[in-house]
Design a protein around this motif. Structure first.
Motif, PDB file in Angstrom:
ATOM      1  N   ARG A 198      -9.740  -0.285   0.375  1.00  0.00           N
ATOM      2  CA  ARG A 198     -10.650   0.028  -0.737  1.00  0.00           C
ATOM      3  C   ARG A 198     -10.412  -0.947  -1.887  1.00  0.00           C
ATOM      4  N   ARG A 199      -9.142  -1.218  -2.201  1.00  0.00           N
ATOM      5  CA  ARG A 199      -8.825  -2.198  -3.254  1.00  0.00           C
ATOM      6  C   ARG A 199      -9.297  -3.587  -2.874  1.00  0.00           C
ATOM      7  N   GLN A 200      -9.176  -3.939  -1.588  1.00  0.00           N
ATOM      8  CA  GLN A 200      -9.614  -5.258  -1.130  1.00  0.00           C
ATOM      9  C   GLN A 200     -11.125  -5.415  -1.279  1.00  0.00           C
ATOM     10  N   HIS A 248     -13.085  -3.884  -3.454  1.00  0.00           N
ATOM     11  CA  HIS A 248     -13.427  -3.966  -4.877  1.00  0.00           C
ATOM     12  C   HIS A 248     -13.004  -5.302  -5.466  1.00  0.00           C
ATOM     13  N   ALA A 249     -11.980  -5.919  -4.915  1.00  0.00           N
ATOM     14  CA  ALA A 249     -11.488  -7.191  -5.439  1.00  0.00           C
ATOM     15  C   ALA A 249     -12.245  -8.382  -4.857  1.00  0.00           C
ATOM     16  N   ALA A 260       0.854  -1.189   0.000  1.00  0.00           N
ATOM     17  CA  ALA A 260       0.000   0.000   0.000  1.00  0.00           C
ATOM     18  C   ALA A 260       0.886   1.233   0.000  1.00  0.00           C
ATOM     19  N   SER A 309      -6.438   3.152   1.022  1.00  0.00           N
ATOM     20  CA  SER A 309      -6.300   2.701  -0.364  1.00  0.00           C
ATOM     21  C   SER A 309      -6.212   1.179  -0.436  1.00  0.00           C
TER      22      SER A 309
END
Length: 162
Positions: A122-124, A126-127, A108, A119
């Motif tokens: 948030r990526r986790q 969405h994934a 990160a 960040s």
């Protein structure tokens, strides 16, 4: 921009509480480890590294006390050791987490720790798959498997198939 490696505990819980215990370890120099190495090691519960650091500290003190004329050399060594420790402190923290069963799950970046955490999570989110567990690809996915008969040459470690 600061870069962090993200580590997950050995037995993560399911659901939203699953992200509560992740460790974010910053890349680079650690000022806290430079000025307060003993307290920094205690804070991060790095017991084996603490024992090693104490062994070096005690050894340098004993050498300076027992061998006359080594005060300058021991002083230079102590300063260099302290600088080296501050440079490698976060890498030693990663090693310590790995020894405790933690695994690195990502990287990160952000202006500070809070932004890097936001960040990453948030990526986790969405994934995360909509339903069911994620499918892990096989190591042999996409490779053609060919059966070799007895006496036919084989490319690899063994000269002939058995």
């Amino acid at each position: 921009m600061k870069v962090f490696t993200v580590h997950e505990p050995p037995a993560p819980t399911e659901g939203s509480a699953r992200f509560d215990r992740h460790a974010f370890v910053r890349e680079g120099f650690s000022w806290a480890a430079l000025f307060f190495p003993f307290l920094w090691l205690l804070w991060h519960r790095m017991w084996w590294v603490l024992f090693g650091w104490l062994a070096v500290a005690v050894a340098t003190t004993l050498i300076a006390e027992l061998i006359p004329g080594t005060e300058v050399a021991v002083g230079i060594f102590s300063v260099l050791f302290t600088l080296w420790f501050a440079l490698e402190a976060n890498e030693l923290r990663r090693w310590s987490l790995e020894q405790k069963g933690w695994r690195m799950v990502g990287i990160a970046a952000g202006r500070d720790l809070v932004e890097a955490e936001q960040s990453f999570f948030r990526r986790q989110e969405h994934a995360r798959p909509a339903a069911g567990p994620a499918r892990v690809p096989s190591v042999n996915a996409g490779l053609a498997v060919r059966t070799v008969g007895v006496g036919e040459p084989v490319i690899g470690v063994f000269p002939h198939a058995n």
